[in-house]
Design a protein around this motif. Structure first.
Motif, PDB file in Angstrom:
ATOM      1  N   ASP A 101     -14.212   5.944 -13.740  1.00 43.15           N
ATOM      2  CA  ASP A 101     -12.980   5.831 -12.945  1.00 43.15           C
ATOM      3  C   ASP A 101     -13.298   5.664 -11.460  1.00 43.15           C
ATOM      4  O   ASP A 101     -12.656   4.870 -10.764  1.00 43.15           O
ATOM      5  CB  ASP A 101     -12.111   7.085 -13.122  1.00 43.15           C
ATOM      6  CG  ASP A 101     -11.429   7.097 -14.483  1.00 43.15           C
ATOM      7  OD1 ASP A 101     -11.431   6.023 -15.138  1.00 43.15           O
ATOM      8  OD2 ASP A 101     -10.923   8.147 -14.881  1.00 43.15           O
ATOM      9  N   ALA A 131     -14.577   2.270 -10.759  1.00 38.29           N
ATOM     10  CA  ALA A 131     -13.451   1.327 -10.687  1.00 38.29           C
ATOM     11  C   ALA A 131     -12.751   1.441  -9.341  1.00 38.29           C
ATOM     12  O   ALA A 131     -12.409   0.439  -8.708  1.00 38.29           O
ATOM     13  CB  ALA A 131     -12.478   1.583 -11.831  1.00 38.29           C
ATOM     14  N   ARG A 162     -12.297  -1.456  -6.560  1.00 37.67           N
ATOM     15  CA  ARG A 162     -10.990  -1.800  -5.990  1.00 37.67           C
ATOM     16  C   ARG A 162     -11.031  -1.740  -4.466  1.00 37.67           C
ATOM     17  O   ARG A 162     -10.450  -2.578  -3.776  1.00 37.67           O
ATOM     18  CB  ARG A 162      -9.940  -0.795  -6.489  1.00 37.67           C
ATOM     19  CG  ARG A 162      -9.080  -1.332  -7.595  1.00 37.67           C
ATOM     20  CD  ARG A 162      -8.117  -0.265  -8.079  1.00 37.67           C
ATOM     21  NE  ARG A 162      -8.278  -0.104  -9.496  1.00 37.67           N
ATOM     22  CZ  ARG A 162      -8.557   1.026 -10.118  1.00 37.67           C
ATOM     23  NH1 ARG A 162      -8.694   2.140  -9.426  1.00 37.67           N
ATOM     24  NH2 ARG A 162      -8.699   1.055 -11.410  1.00 37.67           N
ATOM     25  N   ASP A 173       2.817  -3.734 -13.018  1.00 37.04           N
ATOM     26  CA  ASP A 173       1.799  -4.368 -13.844  1.00 37.04           C
ATOM     27  C   ASP A 173       0.423  -4.049 -13.249  1.00 37.04           C
ATOM     28  O   ASP A 173       0.131  -4.432 -12.113  1.00 37.04           O
ATOM     29  CB  ASP A 173       2.029  -5.888 -13.854  1.00 37.04           C
ATOM     30  CG  ASP A 173       1.045  -6.614 -14.768  1.00 37.04           C
ATOM     31  OD1 ASP A 173      -0.006  -6.020 -15.098  1.00 37.04           O
ATOM     32  OD2 ASP A 173       1.327  -7.762 -15.139  1.00 37.04           O
ATOM     33  N   PRO A 174      -0.428  -3.338 -14.012  1.00 35.60           N
ATOM     34  CA  PRO A 174      -1.743  -2.947 -13.480  1.00 35.60           C
ATOM     35  C   PRO A 174      -2.578  -4.127 -13.009  1.00 35.60           C
ATOM     36  O   PRO A 174      -3.437  -3.972 -12.139  1.00 35.60           O
ATOM     37  CB  PRO A 174      -2.417  -2.247 -14.667  1.00 35.60           C
ATOM     38  CG  PRO A 174      -1.300  -1.816 -15.545  1.00 35.60           C
ATOM     39  CD  PRO A 174      -0.202  -2.824 -15.368  1.00 35.60           C
ATOM     40  N   ASP A 175      -2.324  -5.325 -13.558  1.00 34.30           N
ATOM     41  CA  ASP A 175      -3.117  -6.482 -13.137  1.00 34.30           C
ATOM     42  C   ASP A 175      -2.605  -7.110 -11.844  1.00 34.30           C
ATOM     43  O   ASP A 175      -3.280  -7.929 -11.236  1.00 34.30           O
ATOM     44  CB  ASP A 175      -3.111  -7.562 -14.235  1.00 34.30           C
ATOM     45  CG  ASP A 175      -3.797  -7.071 -15.498  1.00 34.30           C
ATOM     46  OD1 ASP A 175      -4.731  -6.253 -15.366  1.00 34.30           O
ATOM     47  OD2 ASP A 175      -3.389  -7.484 -16.590  1.00 34.30           O
ATOM     48  N   SER A 220       2.195   2.351  -3.971  1.00 34.62           N
ATOM     49  CA  SER A 220       2.015   2.443  -5.417  1.00 34.62           C
ATOM     50  C   SER A 220       2.590   3.751  -5.948  1.00 34.62           C
ATOM     51  O   SER A 220       2.435   4.060  -7.125  1.00 34.62           O
ATOM     52  CB  SER A 220       0.530   2.352  -5.768  1.00 34.62           C
ATOM     53  OG  SER A 220      -0.132   3.537  -5.384  1.00 34.62           O
ATOM     54  N   SER A 257      -1.137   4.062 -14.607  1.00 41.73           N
ATOM     55  CA  SER A 257      -2.455   4.482 -15.110  1.00 41.73           C
ATOM     56  C   SER A 257      -3.559   4.307 -14.067  1.00 41.73           C
ATOM     57  O   SER A 257      -4.634   3.806 -14.364  1.00 41.73           O
ATOM     58  CB  SER A 257      -2.801   3.772 -16.427  1.00 41.73           C
ATOM     59  OG  SER A 257      -2.695   2.377 -16.290  1.00 41.73           O
ATOM     60  N   SER A 271      -3.979   2.328 -11.611  1.00 43.65           N
ATOM     61  CA  SER A 271      -4.449   0.970 -11.368  1.00 43.65           C
ATOM     62  C   SER A 271      -4.528   0.622  -9.891  1.00 43.65           C
ATOM     63  O   SER A 271      -4.983  -0.451  -9.528  1.00 43.65           O
ATOM     64  CB  SER A 271      -3.543  -0.030 -12.082  1.00 43.65           C
ATOM     65  OG  SER A 271      -2.204   0.221 -11.734  1.00 43.65           O
TER      66      SER A 271
END
Lengths: 305, 294
Positions: free
Chosen positions: A75, A78, A82, A164-166, A248, A254, A256
Motif C-alpha cells: 500500500d 502504491a 502516486r 472511480d479509482p482509475d 478526495s 478504497s 485510490s
C-alpha cells in the motif's frame, strides 16, 4: 522626515552594544523556530529509528526496522508511486501552462490589467473551498462537469471524477493545476516585465520573428526564476496534504487517492505507528533533498553560461 | 513580437486608421478569455449556488438561472450550524498569528538586515530551511510537543504554532525590505541622538509600513487557509476553526445541502479576496519575491 531631527535628550541612557541588541531582537523568533520547527524535525529523525509509544511518546530504538517495514508494504509503495505521478504531472502541467499564460498576460492585450488580477484568484482560494467547489462540480450524478461534457458530446457516459479509482488522481491533478498554476504565472510575469524591449528589437533587426525572440530572449530570461519556483513548488506539491485529502474526502474510494502525506498522517494518528510515519517522512525528505540538488545544479549550470 | 511593440504602433492606437485584424492577435484574445473563464467560472458557480434554493441547486440538468435567489443557506449556516463560532475561532487564531509574525518578524528581520555575525547567519539559514520544511513532515512531533505540554485543543497554542510556521516567509520578505532602506537615514538619526533601537523605531519602521502590511496580509491569509494543523490539534467541536469545521460539514454531504456548503465556502474565501483586492499591487510584487507556503 521630522523624526530625523530628534533632539539629543539630556541624560542619555548608556546604549546597549549593537551586537547584543541584534541578538535580543532575533532571539524570540529564533526560539519559536527552534521549538516548533527544529526540535520537531530532529524528533522526527529520531522517531524514524524507533518504536514510539503513541500515548507516552517513549522511544525504543529498533534500528532500520521502520524503513524495512514501510519499504515492503504494498500500500505504501502504491502511495509512493502516486506521489511521484502526482508531483511530476503537476509540475509539467503547471510550468507549461504558467509560462503560456504569463506570455499571454504580457502580450500588451487590452484589458490586460484586469485579466492579470482575475487569473490570480485561484491561488488565493483556501484548499477547503477548492475541495467544496470541485466536489460539487465533479459529482458523478448531478455535477456540472459531466453534464457539460455529455452535452458537448466529449464523453459518452458520466465520468466518476472522484468515485472511480482509475480517474480520481487525474481529477486531483487537474484541480491542483487550477489552483497553483497562477503561482508560476506571477513569478514568470514579474520576470517578463523586466526584459528590455530593445532585446526583441535586436532579434527582429537580425531577421528573427516571434519564435526567435521567444527562444533567444524570453526563455533564457525566465529560466532562472522558473527553476527556483519549480524547486519550491516541487517540495510543496510532493508534500501537499490539503488538496488530495480534502478533495478526495479522506483518500478516495478504497484508498485510490492516498499519497505519501496522507499515508503519513493515517499511519501516525489512525494506526498509531509513529515510528513508521516518521520513517516515511524521512524517506520523502531525502528524496526531495536529492531532487533539490539536481535542480540547483541545473540552476548553477544555466546561470554560469 | 517586436513589431507589435514598436513605438510607431503604440502611437497608432490613438489614430483612427484601422489595420487589418492580425489572426495571431485575435487568437491571443480568444485565449485570454478562455484562461480568465477557466480561472474564475468555478468561483462564480459557487457564488451563484450559495444564493440559490436547494431545489434550484439539485435540478438536473443543472441550470445557471438565477430566478430563485435566497439567503436561506446563510441563515441556516449561521443559525442551525453555528458557523459564526468557527469563523470567530479562525479570526482569533489568524489575528494572533498575524500579530505575532509581524512583531517578531519585524524586529528579527531588522537584526538580520543590519548585522552579520555567526549566530544571526545561522538563524537566517535556519529560517530558509524552516520555510522549506513541509508541515506534514513535522506534524507528528509538533502534535506530541503541543499535547505533551497539555496545550492540545487550545486556540492560543495553535496561534503560536502558526506564528512559527509563517514567520520564515515574513522574516525574509521584511529583511530584503529593510535592506532597501538606506542605512544613512538611521545613521543621521543616531548622529542626532537616537539610540540604534530608537532609529529603528522612529525611522526604519515608518518607512517600512508597506512591507509590514504585505507581510501581515500574507500571514493572515495563510493562517486563515490552514487546514492540516488545525484539524489535527483542535479536538473539540467548539474550538474548530472554519476550515476543519467545513470539512465536517462536507462529510455530511447528502444531509447537508450543496447551497449550504457553497455558502460556507463563500464566507471563508471572502476575507481573503477582500484583502487581496485591497493590497493587490503589493501582493503581486511580494509574491514574486517568494511565496506563502500552500
Amino acid at each position: 522626515m521630522a523624526v530625523i531631527g530628534t533632539r539629543v535628550r539630556a541624560p542619555r541612557r548608556p546604549a546597549m552594544s549593537d551586537r547584543r541588541l541584534a541578538l535580543l531582537l532575533a532571539a524570540p523568533a529564533a526560539a519559536l523556530l527552534a521549538l516548533f520547527v527544529v526540535y520537531p524535525f530532529l524528533t522526527a529523525l529520531l522517531n524514524s529509528f524507533a518504536d514510539v509509544d503513541a500515548a507516552s511518546g517513549r522511544r525504543t530504538f529498533i534500528g532500520i526496522d521502520n524503513f524495512v517495514t514501510i519499504g515492503s508494504d504494498p500500500d505504501l509503495r502504491a502511495a509512493f508511486g502516486r506521489t511521484v505521478v502526482w508531483t511530476v504531472s503537476n509540475m509539467v502541467l503547471q510550468v507549461c501552462l504558467g509560462v503560456l499564460v504569463a506570455l499571454l498576460l504580457n502580450a500588451r492585450l487590452r484589458g490586460q490589467g484586469l485579466a492579470r488580477g482575475l487569473v490570480l484568484f485561484p491561488y488565493m482560494v483556501p484548499a477547503i473551498v477548492v475541495a467544496l467547489m470541485f466536489r460539487y462540480m465533479f459529482n458523478d450524478v448531478t455535477g456540472l462537469a459531466n453534464y457539460v461534457l455529455l452535452d458537448l458530446g466529449l464523453i459518452d457516459a458520466p465520468l466518476g471524477w472522484l468515485s472511480d479509482p482509475d480517474v480520481i488522481m487525474v481529477t486531483l491533478v487537474l484541480v491542483n493545476v487550477w489552483k497553483y498554476t497562477p503561482f508560476f504565472v506571477i513569478v514568470v510575469l514579474a520576470r517578463l516585465q523586466t526584459i528590455p524591449r530593445d532585446l526583441y528589437e535586436a532579434v527582429s533587426i537580425d531577421g528573427g520573428g516571434r519564435w526567435a525572440g521567444l527562444r533567444a530572449v524570453t526563455l533564457p530570461s525566465i529560466l532562472p526564476v522558473l527553476l527556483v519556483a519549480m524547486l519550491l513548488r516541487t517540495i510543496w506539491t510532493a508534500y501537499d496534504f490539503d488538496i488530495p485529502y480534502l478533495l478526495s474526502a479522506g483518500g478516495g474510494p478504497s484508498g485510490s487517492a492516498v499519497t505519501v502525506p496522507l499515508a503519513i498522517r493515517s499511519l501516525a494518528f489512525e494506526s498509531g505507528s509513529i515510528g513508521q510515519a516518521s520513517a516515511l517522512a524521512v524517506c520523502m525528505a531525502l528524496l526531495l533533498i536529492a531532487s533539490a540538488w539536481v535542480y540547483l545544479r541545473g540552476f548553477n549550470e544555466r546561470t554560469h553560461v | 513580437m517586436a513589431a507589435v511593440a514598436s513605438p510607431a504602433q503604440a502611437m497608432s492606437r490613438a489614430s483612427p486608421p484601422r489595420k487589418p485584424v492580425d489572426p495571431f492577435r485575435a487568437g491571443q484574445y480568444v485565449m485570454l478569455v478562455v484562461v480568465v473563464l477557466a480561472a474564475d467560472l468555478p468561483l462564480l458557480f459557487m457564488i451563484l449556488s450559495a444564493f440559490r434554493t436547494e431545489a434550484a441547486n439539485k435540478q438536473y440538468p443543472p441550470s445557471v438561472d438565477a430566478d430563485t435567489l435566497t439567503l436561506d443557506n446563510f441563515t441556516s449556516l449561521f443559525g442551525t450550524y453555528g458557523f459564526g463560532q468557527y469563523l470567530q475561532n479562525s479570526l482569533v487564531v489568524s489575528g494572533l498569528a498575524t500579530a505575532g509574525v509581524v512583531i517578531l518578524g519585524t524586529i528579527a528581520a531588522y537584526a538580520l538586515s543590519r548585522f552579520d555575525f555567526l549566530p544571526l547567519r545561522v538563524m537566517g539559514r535556519l529560517a530558509i530551511v524552516a520555510y522549506l520544511v513541509p508541515p506534514i513532515l513535522i506534524l507528528v512531533p509538533v502534535t506530541q510537543v503541543i499535547f505533551g505540554a497539555g496545550l492540545g485543543d487550545n486556540l492560543i497554542a495553535l496561534a503560536a504554532l502558526y506564528t512559527a510556521v509563517f514567520l520564515p516567509f515574513a522574516l525574509w520578505m521584511l529583511r530584503s525590505y529593510f535592506q532597501g532602506v538606506a542605512i544613512q537615514l538611521e545613521e543621521a538619526a543616531m548622529v542626532d541622538g537616537c539610540t540604534r533601537f530608537g532609529a529603528f523605531r522612529r525611522v526604519v519602521i515608518p518607512i517600512s509600513v508597506p512591507g509590514v502590511i504585505t507581510a501581515a496580509i500574507f500571514t493572515f491569509a495563510a493562517a486563515w487557509s490552514e487546514y492540516l494543523y488545525a484539524s489535527t490539534l483542535m479536538t473539540s467541536t467548539s474550538n474548530l476553526t472554519a476550515n476543519p469545521a467545513t470539512y465536517l460539514l462536507m462529510g455530511h454531504y447528502g444531509t447537508t445541502s450543496a447551497g449550504l456548503l457553497m455558502a460556507a465556502g463563500l464566507v471563508i474565501v471572502a476575507p481573503v479576496v477582500v484583502l487581496y483586492l485591497v493590497a493587490q499591487r503589493w501582493l503581486v510584487s511580494g509574491l514574486a519575491a517568494g511565496a506563502v507556503k500552500g
